[in-house]
Design a protein around this motif. Structure first.
Motif, short mmCIF file in Angstrom:
data_model
loop_
_atom_site.label_atom_id
_atom_site.label_comp_id
_atom_site.label_asym_id
_atom_site.label_seq_id
_atom_site.Cartn_x
_atom_site.Cartn_y
_atom_site.Cartn_z
N LYS A 1 4.12 5.54 -8.37
CA LYS A 1 4.49 6.38 -7.23
C LYS A 1 4.19 5.64 -5.94
CE LYS A 1 3.56 10.85 -5.02
NZ LYS A 1 2.74 12.09 -5.05
N LEU A 2 5.14 5.72 -5.02
CA LEU A 2 4.97 5.13 -3.70
C LEU A 2 4.91 6.25 -2.68
CD1 LEU A 2 4.85 2.49 -2.05
CD2 LEU A 2 7.34 2.59 -1.87
N SER A 3 3.88 6.24 -1.83
CA SER A 3 3.71 7.29 -0.84
C SER A 3 3.30 6.68 0.49
CB SER A 3 2.65 8.30 -1.31
OG SER A 3 1.40 7.65 -1.52
N ALA A 4 3.38 7.51 1.53
CA ALA A 4 3.05 7.03 2.88
C ALA A 4 2.26 8.11 3.61
CB ALA A 4 4.31 6.67 3.66
N ILE A 5 1.27 7.69 4.37
CA ILE A 5 0.48 8.57 5.23
C ILE A 5 0.44 7.94 6.61
CG2 ILE A 5 -1.78 9.60 5.65
CD1 ILE A 5 -2.32 9.53 2.68
N PRO B 1 2.46 3.21 16.47
CA PRO B 1 2.87 4.61 16.65
C PRO B 1 3.01 5.31 15.31
CG PRO B 1 4.20 3.16 18.02
CD PRO B 1 3.40 2.28 17.12
N PRO B 2 2.55 6.55 15.19
CA PRO B 2 2.64 7.26 13.91
C PRO B 2 4.08 7.63 13.57
CG PRO B 2 1.84 8.74 15.61
CD PRO B 2 1.90 7.38 16.24
N ILE B 3 4.33 7.84 12.29
CA ILE B 3 5.63 8.30 11.81
C ILE B 3 5.62 9.82 11.78
CG2 ILE B 3 7.32 8.16 9.95
CD1 ILE B 3 5.96 5.60 9.03
N SER B 4 6.64 10.45 12.31
CA SER B 4 6.69 11.91 12.35
C SER B 4 6.83 12.48 10.94
CB SER B 4 7.86 12.38 13.22
OG SER B 4 9.09 12.06 12.60
N GLU B 5 6.45 13.75 10.79
CA GLU B 5 6.56 14.41 9.49
C GLU B 5 8.01 14.47 9.02
OE1 GLU B 5 4.70 18.20 9.41
OE2 GLU B 5 2.71 17.45 9.97
N LYS B 6 8.93 14.69 9.95
CA LYS B 6 10.34 14.74 9.59
C LYS B 6 10.81 13.40 9.05
CE LYS B 6 14.94 15.67 11.53
NZ LYS B 6 15.70 16.03 12.75
N ALA B 7 10.39 12.33 9.70
CA ALA B 7 10.78 11.00 9.25
C ALA B 7 10.14 10.67 7.91
CB ALA B 7 10.41 9.96 10.29
N LEU B 8 8.89 11.09 7.69
CA LEU B 8 8.21 10.84 6.43
C LEU B 8 8.95 11.45 5.25
CD1 LEU B 8 4.42 11.29 7.33
CD2 LEU B 8 5.51 9.20 6.50
N ALA B 9 9.58 12.61 5.49
CA ALA B 9 10.29 13.31 4.42
C ALA B 9 11.50 12.52 3.94
CB ALA B 9 10.72 14.69 4.90
N ASN B 10 12.06 11.68 4.80
CA ASN B 10 13.26 10.92 4.44
C ASN B 10 13.02 9.42 4.36
OD1 ASN B 10 15.05 13.25 4.49
ND2 ASN B 10 14.78 13.21 6.71
N GLU C 1 -2.62 4.75 12.67
CA GLU C 1 -2.54 3.94 11.46
C GLU C 1 -1.55 4.55 10.46
OE1 GLU C 1 -5.81 1.53 9.14
OE2 GLU C 1 -5.81 3.60 8.40
N THR C 2 -0.74 3.69 9.86
CA THR C 2 0.20 4.07 8.82
C THR C 2 -0.14 3.29 7.56
OG1 THR C 2 1.98 4.58 10.37
CG2 THR C 2 2.62 4.11 8.11
N THR C 3 -0.23 3.98 6.43
CA THR C 3 -0.60 3.34 5.16
C THR C 3 0.42 3.69 4.08
OG1 THR C 3 -2.96 3.40 5.67
CG2 THR C 3 -2.34 3.13 3.36
N PHE C 4 0.95 2.66 3.45
CA PHE C 4 1.82 2.83 2.29
C PHE C 4 0.99 2.51 1.05
CE2 PHE C 4 4.92 2.45 5.60
CZ PHE C 4 5.98 3.25 5.18
N SER C 5 1.05 3.40 0.08
CA SER C 5 0.24 3.25 -1.14
C SER C 5 1.13 3.28 -2.37
CB SER C 5 -0.80 4.36 -1.23
OG SER C 5 -1.66 4.35 -0.11
#
Length: 268
Positions: free
Chosen positions: A250-254, A208-217, A259-263
């Motif tokens: 830098k650590l980021s997430a999409i 399941p994708p992560i919501s934009e609100k959750a990605l912000a935190n 699919e969820t990818t941490f880079s």
């Protein structure tokens, strides 16, 4: 308003008592303000201490879980293969996991000292390769989660100046997060490579994708996105982001579709 030019007698008992009372009131108010400031400072210190204590316990429990699971699984396999040629190989894997747990305890102490001092400290070293650290962590997870497929491509062509132990901690947290929140029936993809003067590390999972609100935190302490888990205190991604920053990376997430990818990206 006209000013009365007539001199007035100020040295009267009544006026002097009034000024004395006013001075005492001002002094009392100043002392009260100082006490309030000290109380607020003490309260802030207590909160910081309580937060650090919670983080300390959370980090220890969160990061020790994976190598402990590897030790448990390795010992169970070892007991079934005591008389076979696989016993030394399995015992070596258990020993490596124990070494990793010892390293994690040391990292937690560094983390606690870093929080008290205002930041995470690292010890860079380019003389030893990073690839074996990442491959050992992947092996630990494969042992602890035999039903989860982890595909990996580790192509590190040049030396990387980094804290290998903490870099392993960052990767372990990302891989553990992918297993915990991803679809365990689908493979997890790990890519580590050096390219154009940078070191790139990505961990991708389906689910399941992560919501934009959750990605912000997502990289704040005590948060788990919008997919709560009973494991850990939501510190894994926060710790990973702190390690990334300490390395100048830098650590980021999409998260799109399934699919969820941490880079993680760091200049070499």
């Amino acid at each position: 308003m006209p000013i009365d030019p007539t001199p007035r007698q100020l040295r009267t008992p009544e006026i002097l008592d009034t000024f004395q009372l006013l001075a005492e009131l001002i002094a009392a108010q100043l002392e009260l303000n100082q006490r309030l400031e000290r109380s607020q400072a003490d309260l802030i210190d207590e909160r910081k201490t309580a937060e650090l204590r919670e983080q300390f316990i959370g980090v220890l429990g969160h990061d020790l879980r994976n190598p402990l699971a590897a030790v448990d699984a390795g010992m169970r396999v070892l007991l079934k293969n005591l008389d076979t040629g696989r016993a030394p190989e399995i015992a070596l894997g258990v020993q490596k996991a124990v070494y990793r747990m010892a390293g994690i305890v040391e990292n937690v102490m560094d983390f606690a000292r870093g929080r008290l001092g205002g930041g995470l400290t690292i010890k860079r070293d380019a003389t030893l390769p990073l690839a074996p650290v990442l491959e050992q962590i992947i092996a630990e997870f494969r042992t602890a989660w035999p039903t989860v497929t982890i595909s990996s491509s580790v192509q590190i062509e040049v030396p990387i100046s980094c804290d290998r132990s903490k870099m392993g901690q960052l990767f372990s947290n990302l891989l553990g997060n992918a297993i915990t929140y991803g679809d365990q029936s689908r493979p997890i993809h790990v890519v580590a490579r050096t390219l154009d003067g940078t070191f790139d590390l990505t961990v991708s999972n389906e689910g399941p994708p992560i919501s934009e609100k959750a990605l912000a935190n997502l990289f704040k302490p005590y948060t788990r996105g919008d997919r709560p888990s009973q494991q850990g205190l939501g510190l894994g991604l926060y710790i990973a982001s702190q390690i990334a920053q300490a390395h100048g990376g830098k650590l980021s997430a999409i998260s799109t579709g399934r699919e969820t990818t941490f880079s993680f990206e760091m200049p070499i």
